[in-house]
Design an enzyme around this catalytic site. Structure first.
Site, PDB file in Angstrom:
ATOM      1  N   PRO A   2      16.003  25.017 -20.223  1.00  0.00           N
ATOM      2  CG  PRO A   2      16.187  22.912 -21.216  1.00  0.00           C
ATOM      3  CD  PRO A   2      16.986  24.122 -20.820  1.00  0.00           C
ATOM      4  CD  GLU A   3      11.753  27.336 -15.902  1.00  0.00           C
ATOM      5  OE1 GLU A   3      10.763  27.146 -15.175  1.00  0.00           O
ATOM      6  OE2 GLU A   3      12.279  28.451 -16.058  1.00  0.00           O
ATOM      7  CE  LYS A  53      17.610  22.048 -16.350  1.00  0.00           C
ATOM      8  NZ  LYS A  53      17.119  22.463 -15.008  1.00  0.00           N
ATOM      9  NE  ARG A 253      18.470  31.632 -12.869  1.00  0.00           N
ATOM     10  CZ  ARG A 253      17.843  30.504 -13.214  1.00  0.00           C
ATOM     11  NH1 ARG A 253      17.872  29.449 -12.438  1.00  0.00           N
ATOM     12  NH2 ARG A 253      17.192  30.430 -14.365  1.00  0.00           N
TER      13      ARG A 253
END
Ligand SMILES: [Zn+2]
Length: 263
Positions: A2-3, A53, A253
Site C-alpha cells: 500500500p502507498e 508505513k 521495480r
C-alpha cells in the site's frame, strides 16, 4: 504494497470507528506495555496519523502508540466486545462503547509521551509524509534542492522514504508523468519552473489519489478524479500526446512512462 493514499484511508477508517470516544477497555499483549492500560482507560483517541508505513495513535492524555505493521501486521475494526476468530496474535485492543480497533501480528509497538515517540529512529529516518496537508510546494522545492537530494536521480529518489514518506511505485510513475519528466533527471539540473511543476505534482497526485481514487465520476461536480495515466497502461496511447506508453524497469521495480512527452 500500500502507498500513502491507501494507508491514510485505512487510518481514516480506524479513526471513524473510535475517534473522540472514551476508551472502555484497553489491552496490550506485550508485558512491557501492560501498565499503560490503566492510564488509557477513560481517555480518548484524538488522532490516528500515518507516517510512511508507521501509524501514530494519539491519546487525549498526551500518550502516543507507535506501531509499524511490517509485512504481517493488520488492524481490524470490530464491534465492542467482539473477538474475531483468527489464528493471528492479537497485540493491541482499543475499545470504546460501540466499536473497537484491534492490531494483530505487528511486532513493533511502543507507547510513550508524544514528544518521546517523535524521536523513534524510524520516524527520524523518514521524510515528511506526502499526505501531511501542512506540507507546502515551497517546502518540497526546498527539499528537492537540499544537499541530501539535489544530486539524486528522480526515479530512485521517489521511492526513498527518506525523501518523502508515502510515495511508492504507482505514485512515482504518475507524478513523473504529471510533471512531464523523464526519471533520470536530478533536481539540481531542473529549471525553476520545471522544479516547481515537479514539487506541485509531488503533492497534487497523492492528494488527488487519497481523496478520489476508486470513486466513479457520476455527476462530474467534484472536479478531477484520480485515474492512472501511465501505471499498468503500457501499450495504450498517452492521454497528453498520443504516443504509446512503455513499461520498463527502474530501481528494480516496474516503471511506466511516456517516452515522448516526459522529457
Ligand atoms: Zn505523452
Amino acid at each position: 504494497m500500500p502507498e500513502g493514499p491507501e494507508i491514510r484511508r485505512a487510518a481514516d477508517a480506524l479513526a471513524a470507528a473510535v475517534l473522540d470516544q472514551p476508551l472502555t477497555e484497553v489491552g496490550f499483549a506485550f508485558p512491557q506495555l501492560k501498565h499503560y492500560r490503566n492510564q488509557l482507560i477513560g481517555e480518548r483517541i484524538i488522532a490516528i496519523e500515518p507516517r510512511g508505513k508507521a501509524l501514530l495513535t494519539h491519546f487525549s492524555n498526551g500518550l502516543t502508540l507507535y506501531s509499524h505493521n511490517q509485512l504481517y501486521g493488520v488492524w481490524k475494526v470490530v464491534n465492542a466486545g467482539e473477538i474475531p476468530e483468527t489464528k493471528r496474535d492479537l497485540r493491541v485492543r482499543l475499545e470504546t462503547a460501540e466499536r473497537a480497533i484491534l492490531l494483530y501480528s505487528a511486532s513493533e509497538i511502543t507507547v510513550g509521551p508524544r514528544e518521546e515517540i517523535e524521536q523513534h529512529p524510524f520516524l527520524q529516518r523518514i521524510g515528511p509524509d506526502v499526505l501531511d496537508m501542512t506540507l507546502t510546494v515551497a517546502a518540497v522545492e526546498q527539499r528537492l534542492l537540499s544537499p541530501a537530494f539535489r544530486r539524486r536521480q528522480l526515479g530512485g529518489m521517489l521511492l526513498d522514504q527518506a525523501f518523502l514518506a508515502g510515495l511508492g511505485n504507482y505514485l512515482r510513475a504518475e507524478i513523473l508523468w504529471q510533471a512531464e519528466l523523464a526519471p533520470q533527471h536530478k533536481p539540481q539540473e531542473l529549471e525553476p519552473d520545471i522544479l516547481q511543476r515537479l514539487a506541485e505534482a509531488l503533492l497534487a497526485v497523492p492528494r488527488l489519489s487519497y481523496q478520489t481514487r476508486g470513486q466513479v465520476d457520476e455527476n462530474r461536480h467534484h472536479g478531477a478524479l484520480f485515474s492512472f495515466k501511465v501505471f499498468h497502461r503500457s501499450g495504450e496511447p498517452c492521454e497528453r500526446c498520443g504516443a504509446m506508453i512503455e513499461r520498463t524497469s527502474l530501481s528494480s521495480r516496474p516503471f511506466y512512462w511516456c517516452p515522448v512527452c516526459q522529457k
